[in-house]
Structures are given as structure tokens and as C-alpha cells.
Design a protein around this motif. Structure first.
Motif, PDB file in Angstrom:
ATOM      1  N   TYR A   1     106.424  29.699  32.469  1.00 40.49           N
ATOM      2  CA  TYR A   1     106.027  29.856  33.869  1.00 40.49           C
ATOM      3  C   TYR A   1     106.192  28.566  34.652  1.00 40.49           C
ATOM      4  N   TRP A   2     106.442  28.731  35.935  1.00 39.51           N
ATOM      5  CA  TRP A   2     106.290  27.631  36.884  1.00 39.51           C
ATOM      6  C   TRP A   2     104.894  27.740  37.494  1.00 39.51           C
ATOM      7  N   TYR A   3     104.086  26.735  37.265  1.00 38.33           N
ATOM      8  CA  TYR A   3     102.763  26.726  37.886  1.00 38.33           C
ATOM      9  C   TYR A   3     102.795  26.025  39.236  1.00 38.33           C
ATOM     10  N   ASP A   4     103.871  25.289  39.472  1.00 41.80           N
ATOM     11  CA  ASP A   4     104.149  24.720  40.795  1.00 41.80           C
ATOM     12  C   ASP A   4     105.570  25.132  41.155  1.00 41.80           C
ATOM     13  N   SER A   5     105.730  25.677  42.341  1.00 37.83           N
ATOM     14  CA  SER A   5     107.032  26.196  42.750  1.00 37.83           C
ATOM     15  C   SER A   5     108.083  25.097  42.756  1.00 37.83           C
ATOM     16  N   LEU A   6     109.269  25.443  42.232  1.00 37.87           N
ATOM     17  CA  LEU A   6     110.398  24.519  42.208  1.00 37.87           C
ATOM     18  C   LEU A   6     111.444  25.015  43.199  1.00 37.87           C
ATOM     19  N   ILE A   7     112.048  24.093  43.949  1.00 40.72           N
ATOM     20  CA  ILE A   7     113.007  24.466  44.994  1.00 40.72           C
ATOM     21  C   ILE A   7     114.425  24.072  44.556  1.00 40.72           C
ATOM     22  N   TYR A   8     115.329  25.044  44.639  1.00 33.94           N
ATOM     23  CA  TYR A   8     116.750  24.809  44.355  1.00 33.94           C
ATOM     24  C   TYR A   8     117.534  24.972  45.651  1.00 33.94           C
ATOM     25  N   LYS A   9     118.577  24.145  45.821  1.00 39.35           N
ATOM     26  CA  LYS A   9     119.333  24.167  47.072  1.00 39.35           C
ATOM     27  C   LYS A   9     120.833  24.075  46.827  1.00 39.35           C
ATOM     28  N   ASP A  10     121.571  24.722  47.732  1.00 35.03           N
ATOM     29  CA  ASP A  10     123.008  24.511  47.911  1.00 35.03           C
ATOM     30  C   ASP A  10     123.800  24.599  46.602  1.00 35.03           C
ATOM     31  N   ALA A  11     123.752  25.760  45.962  1.00 34.28           N
ATOM     32  CA  ALA A  11     124.515  25.961  44.730  1.00 34.28           C
ATOM     33  C   ALA A  11     124.724  27.447  44.507  1.00 34.28           C
ATOM     34  N   ALA A  12     125.657  27.795  43.624  1.00 25.58           N
ATOM     35  CA  ALA A  12     125.881  29.184  43.266  1.00 25.58           C
ATOM     36  C   ALA A  12     124.666  29.720  42.512  1.00 25.58           C
ATOM     37  N   ALA A  13     124.359  30.993  42.736  1.00 28.90           N
ATOM     38  CA  ALA A  13     123.189  31.591  42.099  1.00 28.90           C
ATOM     39  C   ALA A  13     123.271  31.490  40.583  1.00 28.90           C
ATOM     40  N   THR A  14     124.452  31.785  40.023  1.00 25.33           N
ATOM     41  CA  THR A  14     124.582  31.750  38.568  1.00 25.33           C
ATOM     42  C   THR A  14     124.419  30.335  38.017  1.00 25.33           C
ATOM     43  N   SER A  15     124.845  29.338  38.779  1.00 30.05           N
ATOM     44  CA  SER A  15     124.656  27.943  38.359  1.00 30.05           C
ATOM     45  C   SER A  15     123.181  27.578  38.345  1.00 30.05           C
ATOM     46  N   ILE A  16     122.455  28.013  39.371  1.00 24.28           N
ATOM     47  CA  ILE A  16     121.015  27.748  39.432  1.00 24.28           C
ATOM     48  C   ILE A  16     120.303  28.432  38.270  1.00 24.28           C
ATOM     49  N   MET A  17     120.735  29.643  37.924  1.00 24.02           N
ATOM     50  CA  MET A  17     120.089  30.376  36.833  1.00 24.02           C
ATOM     51  C   MET A  17     120.199  29.620  35.513  1.00 24.02           C
ATOM     52  N   SER A  18     121.373  29.046  35.248  1.00 26.89           N
ATOM     53  CA  SER A  18     121.532  28.239  34.028  1.00 26.89           C
ATOM     54  C   SER A  18     120.715  26.953  34.115  1.00 26.89           C
ATOM     55  N   GLN A  19     120.653  26.359  35.299  1.00 24.93           N
ATOM     56  CA  GLN A  19     119.861  25.140  35.470  1.00 24.93           C
ATOM     57  C   GLN A  19     118.383  25.405  35.221  1.00 24.93           C
ATOM     58  N   MET A  20     117.938  26.618  35.569  1.00 30.44           N
ATOM     59  CA  MET A  20     116.539  26.973  35.329  1.00 30.44           C
ATOM     60  C   MET A  20     116.194  26.927  33.843  1.00 30.44           C
ATOM     61  N   PHE A  21     117.144  27.364  32.996  1.00 31.71           N
ATOM     62  CA  PHE A  21     116.908  27.263  31.559  1.00 31.71           C
ATOM     63  C   PHE A  21     116.659  25.812  31.160  1.00 31.71           C
ATOM     64  N   ALA A  22     117.526  24.920  31.637  1.00 32.34           N
ATOM     65  CA  ALA A  22     117.398  23.508  31.292  1.00 32.34           C
ATOM     66  C   ALA A  22     116.099  22.927  31.825  1.00 32.34           C
ATOM     67  N   ASP A  23     115.722  23.303  33.048  1.00 30.87           N
ATOM     68  CA  ASP A  23     114.506  22.761  33.652  1.00 30.87           C
ATOM     69  C   ASP A  23     113.249  23.203  32.914  1.00 30.87           C
ATOM     70  N   GLN A  24     113.346  24.331  32.203  1.00 32.96           N
ATOM     71  CA  GLN A  24     112.203  24.795  31.420  1.00 32.96           C
ATOM     72  C   GLN A  24     112.304  24.378  29.949  1.00 32.96           C
ATOM     73  N   GLY A  25     113.345  23.592  29.626  1.00 33.38           N
ATOM     74  CA  GLY A  25     113.449  23.055  28.276  1.00 33.38           C
ATOM     75  C   GLY A  25     114.147  23.946  27.268  1.00 33.38           C
ATOM     76  N   PHE A  26     114.917  24.944  27.744  1.00 32.36           N
ATOM     77  CA  PHE A  26     115.630  25.840  26.832  1.00 32.36           C
ATOM     78  C   PHE A  26     117.095  25.429  26.703  1.00 32.36           C
ATOM     79  N   SER A  27     117.601  25.468  25.478  1.00 31.45           N
ATOM     80  CA  SER A  27     119.029  25.238  25.237  1.00 31.45           C
ATOM     81  C   SER A  27     119.747  26.572  25.360  1.00 31.45           C
ATOM     82  N   GLN A  28     119.965  26.979  26.564  1.00 30.06           N
ATOM     83  CA  GLN A  28     120.514  28.302  26.844  1.00 30.06           C
ATOM     84  C   GLN A  28     121.242  28.254  28.176  1.00 30.06           C
TER      85      GLN A  28
END
Length: 511
Positions: free
Chosen positions: A147-174
Motif C-alpha cells: 500500500y501507499w499510505y502517502d499518495s505518490l505523484i507521477y508525471k509526464d510519462a507513458a502509463a505503462t512506464s509508470i506502472m513498471s516504475q510503481m513496482f520498483a518504487d514498492q521494492g518489487f523486482s518486477q
């Protein structure tokens, strides 16, 4: 649709069910399996299975070695690794189910997930024929627990790129596997306090594409793909080798006109785009009392329309989405159900299948598939439900996003009360004028000072905050007004007065 050797033959299936223990070794417990149920649907994020295993006391527990599958039995050798207690059917242990329809020559993985977070039920019997029923969770489950307990803001990128970045930001190798790229650019997206999987789904939802666990490239992966609504070529044809065909029609959820409400990227104005189908209106529309038919309307409110940034923010995006939603909802669905007298492990959601009977042919866009297998019926059977003559991308998802939905109403109200998150414009420098007026509380004549500024145009404007300095007073006064006007009465005669003003919005960012 997956290619399966002997997929359409009425032949016995072999199964292989394995669980990885805490040492990383696979434990094959296929010989304990006596029944399996499999299901998948548009509303699910992945397929799911229920596996029933034999655990008879005299055969598996009261023996040496003890091979009890009950996770609470610390004496079972299956629940020990290196002499320490580590239950096999627990603790996020990976599991996999495979099927073969040619006596084990070719094996096909049909499920991969984890045991432990799902359910493990133990049923004891006075005769000693105990059963362990396991319902593993799919691969997406760990991401639903992050979960994000504090909202995270993503900007100016392709949706699919942000989706993969979300994995990394949550600590997943995916990473997200993009089978079909929707070409959807995100100006700004705030996750909110939600889980990782839901945040990713909300990103892809406005494209009309699908995001789910899917078999691709030799493994189950989180995939983004186009459900191919325009496809008219069947993935497979079944010539009379099906047991029954049932037609179920429920028109309550049909919509013949779709309006998408969004916030325009350039102007910031709330705009709409729409799509409608007159043929559907004439068939399923609301009787108007004069012999005609009215459209059955759905209004889709793009996420963030009441806030700073709308997920849909251009006319082209809104028109495309309106067309997708109309396509999916303009006919009843599911409307066809077919039963195969054998197990077919290759049928997937969004397949288009042709069933040819003696006097009819029906095309089915698959919206759900289920099959069962048991030691008493190793041939199994498969149940398919879907939309007649077409593929639909989503169904329940769109209905849940209707502006009439309580959840959508609540979200819009929260966005409205939160404001757009942008600071309002600075007011112009205020002007001042003075005169003698009457104090209604005392009836006496008093000096009156009036400060005014031009009104600020912002839809989420809350008020105007004034700081007033009066000669002879140490600290400035603060006054709040709803209008761009401040009236001061009873100030000392001849005193100098200065004022500064700013506008404030509902998010209190100030201007």
C-alpha cells in the motif's frame, strides 16, 4: 488461446501439483490430489484454482514418516525443513498446477501462485478420510498487499512506464509486460492511499485495454493488452463436440448511449464526449410512452475530473473511451453458455470461439471459463460463458464507474471538496476609500474604510484573507471575507491604514 496438444479430444488428463518449500525445493504432491476446480472471468485479475487433497489419517498421518498436509502438524516431515518447523501449505510458498492431455509428453502450466495467504481448510471425517482443500492466491496478491499510505505523484510519462516504475518504487523486482501498447500519456497521476495493483489498474482503465495476469512468453505475467474488440476471426472452431448450449439474456445492464465526462488538459474546463447506438436504442431503449424509445444512458466520470488532473483530458481520449464502453455494454452479456464434455486448459478470457451445431453456429467472446477434474472423471468438463458474436473488453468495471455508483459519487464529492490542488490567482492590488458612516450597533457616526479588489475566478475559491496594518497598533489584523471586499468601521480618526489580500482555495494552498 493457448495451443494444447489434444486440447479438443475427450481424453483423460494428467495433473501435476507442486509446492516450493522454504528451502526452495519443489515438493510434488500430485498423488494426493483427487479434485480440482478452475475458474477465470472478466472481473478477476487472474485465473484461480481450488485443489482438494487426500489426507486420510491412517494412510498419511499415523504412519512413518508422517506426511500430514495439515499446516499445524509440526511433526509432519512435509512441514519440516532442516529439522525446523516450516509448514508446506503456508507462508507464501509458491505453487504451480500443470495439465497434460497426452500421457505426460507435454505439460502445460495453467496456474501459478502462492499458498498461505489464501485459504487452507482441513475437513476431518469419523471414517478417517480427511481432506485438505487449498485455494491459493494468484501472482497479483503480493502487489495487492503493498500500500501507499502517502499518495505518490507521477508525471509526464507513458502509463505503462509508470506502472513498471510503481513496482520498483514498492521494492518489487518486477515489470509490466506490454503485449499491446495503448500509447496513453499521463500528465499527472496521484496514487492515493491504495494498493499497488489497484493504482496500476486505475492507470490503464481509461484506455479500454486490459491489465491482468496472463500466460505470455512461456510464463504467467502481469500483462497489458488490447482485448481486440474488432476481431471477427475465431481462435478455435468446435464442430458439434459440445454437450449443450444455453442462451441467457438479461437486458438490465445494457446501455445504448455513453457520455464520458472529463477535465480538458488545456482549458481546465469540464467537457464531455459521447457515443450512441440507435440500433441498440430501438431494441433495448426505454419506452417513452409515445411508441418511441429513449436511450439508456451511462455517464462515465473520468478519475480526477473534480481535482487537479483528469485521467482522461483530451477530446480524442474521451471519444475513444466512450466508443469502447458503448461497444461493451450495448448488448446483454454474458448471453451464451456452452459446456464441453472434456477439459480444455487452453481457453482464455477474450478468446473468440465458434460453435457449430447441426442447425446453427454461434460465436462466443469469452467472458468466463471454468473447468473441473477429478480422479473419478479425468476427462473433466469445461464451461464457457460469453457475449454472442463479439468480444467485449470489460463489463462490470464500466457499470461500477457509472456516475450513479455510490463509490463514484463519493469519489467525486471528495475531489470537489478537496479542490483542484492548484493555488488560485493572486488578487489585484486592493483599492481603498473612506467616508463617514453609521455604526448600527451604537447609532453613532464613525469613519469607514473600504478595501476592494477584483474578484478572483477559480471554481474552488474559498475566501479572501486580508492583513490590515493600522497605525499605532503593534501587530497586523487578519480578516477573512467571502467577497473581495473588506469594510472596517470605528478606526481612529486620522490613522493610516494599509491592507494586503490573497485568495484561498479549499485546499488552502493560497494564492
Amino acid at each position: 488461446m493457448r495451443t494444447i496438444v489434444n486440447g479438443t479430444t475427450k481424453t483423460a488428463c494428467d495433473i501435476r501439483f507442486k509446492v516450493k518449500d522454504s528451502s526452495g525445493s519443489w515438493q510434488d504432491i500430485s498423488g494426493r490430489v483427487f479434485a480440482i476446480d478452475y475458474e477465470d472471468s472478466l472481473d478477476a485479475d487472474s485465473c484461480s484454482i481450488t485443489v482438494r487433497l487426500r489426507n486420510a489419517y491412517k494412510e498419511f498421518v499415523d504412519v512413518t514418516p508422517n506426511v500430514n498436509l495439515d499446516p499445524l502438524d509440526q511433526n509432519s516431515t512435509l512441514n519440516q525443513v532442516g529439522g525446523s518447523y516450516s509448514p508446506l501449505l503456508a507462508r507464501y510458498h509458491e505453487c504451480t498446477l500443470e495439465i497434460s492431455k497426452d500421457s505426460g509428453t507435454n505439460w502445460y502450466e495453467v496456474f501459478r501462485g502462492f499458498v498461505g495467504p489464501g485459504s487452507v481448510n482441513i475437513t476431518t471425517d469419523v471414517s478417517g478420510n480427511d481432506i485438505v482443500e487449498v485455494r491459493p492466491v494468484d501472482l497479483s496478491f503480493p502487489w495487492k498487499e503493498a500500500y501507499w499510505y502517502d499518495s505518490l505523484i507521477y508525471k509526464d510519462a507513458a502509463a505503462t512506464s509508470i506502472m513498471s516504475q510503481m513496482f520498483a518504487d514498492q521494492g518489487f523486482s518486477q515489470s509490466v509486460t506490454v503485449i499491446d501498447e495503448p500509447g496513453y500519456h499521463i500528465e499527472e497521476y496521484a496514487t492515493g492511499e491504495i494498493n499497488l495493483w489497484e493504482a496500476q489498474q486505475k492507470l490503464i482503465e481509461p484506455t479500454g485495454y486490459s491489465y491482468r495476469i496472463k500466460w505470455y512468453g512461456g510464463a504467467f505475467k502481469p500483462c497489458v493488452y488490447d482485448p481486440d474488440r474488432d476481431n471477427t476471426t475465431p481462435d478455435a472452431t468446435f464442430n458439434g463436440d459440445f454437450r449443450s448450449r444455453r442462451i441467457q439474456v438479461d437486458e438490465r445492464d445494457v446501455r445504448t448511449k455513453v457520455v464520458v465526462r472529463y477535465k480538458d488538459r488545456n482549458s481546465g474546463a469540464i467537457k464531455t464526449a459521447q457515443a450512441e447506438d440507435d440500433d441498440a436504442r430501438l431494441k433495448y431503449g426505454l419506452p417513452d410512452g409515445s411508441g418511441g424509445r429513449r436511450h439508456k444512458l451511462m455517464v462515465y466520470v473520468a478519475q480526477g475530473s473534480g481535482g487537479r488532473q483528469s485521467m482522461i483530458d483530451t477530446p480524442g481520449e474521451a471519444e475513444t473511451l466512450a466508443g469502447y464502453i458503448l461497444h461493451d455494454l450495448k448488448e446483454p452479456s454474458p448471453s451464451v453458455e456452452v459446456e464441453l464434455p472434456y477439459l480444455h486448459p487452453g481457453i482464455e478470457i477474450h478468446d473468440l470461439l465458434s460453435f457449430v451445431g447441426n442447425d446453427y453456429t454461434v460465436m462466443v467472446g469469452v467472458t468466463s471459463v471454468s473447468w473441473s477434474w477429478s480422479v473419478e472423471n479425468k476427462v473433466g468438463q469445461t464451461n464457457i460463458r460469453g457475449a454472442a458474436d463479439r468480444i467485449i473488453g470489460q463489463y462490470r468495471l464500466w457499470l461500477n464507474r457509472d456516475a450513479r455508483s455510490p463509490d463514484v459519487r463519493r469519489e467525486n464529492e471528495q475531489n470537489f471538496m478537496a479542490g483542484d490542488g492548484l493555488p488560485p490567482p493572486m488578487p489585484d492590488q486592493p483599492t481603498a476609500r473612506t467616508y463617514w458612516g453609521n455604526d448600527s450597533s451604537t447609532g453613532a457616526d464613525v469613519p469607514v474604510v473600504v478595501f476592494e479588489t477584483t474578484p478572483v475566478k477559480a471554481w474552488d475559491l474559498a475566501n479572501y484573507e486580508w492583513l490590515v496594518w493600522v497605525e499605532g497598533e503593534e501587530d497586523p489584523r487578519m480578516e477573512i471575507t467571502r467577497d473581495p471586499r473588506l469594510v472596517l468601521k470605528g478606526l481612529p480618526v486620522g490613522a493610516k491604514v494599509k491592507a494586503r489580500v490573497r485568495s484561498r482555495d479549499w485546499s488552502t494552498l493560497g494564492g
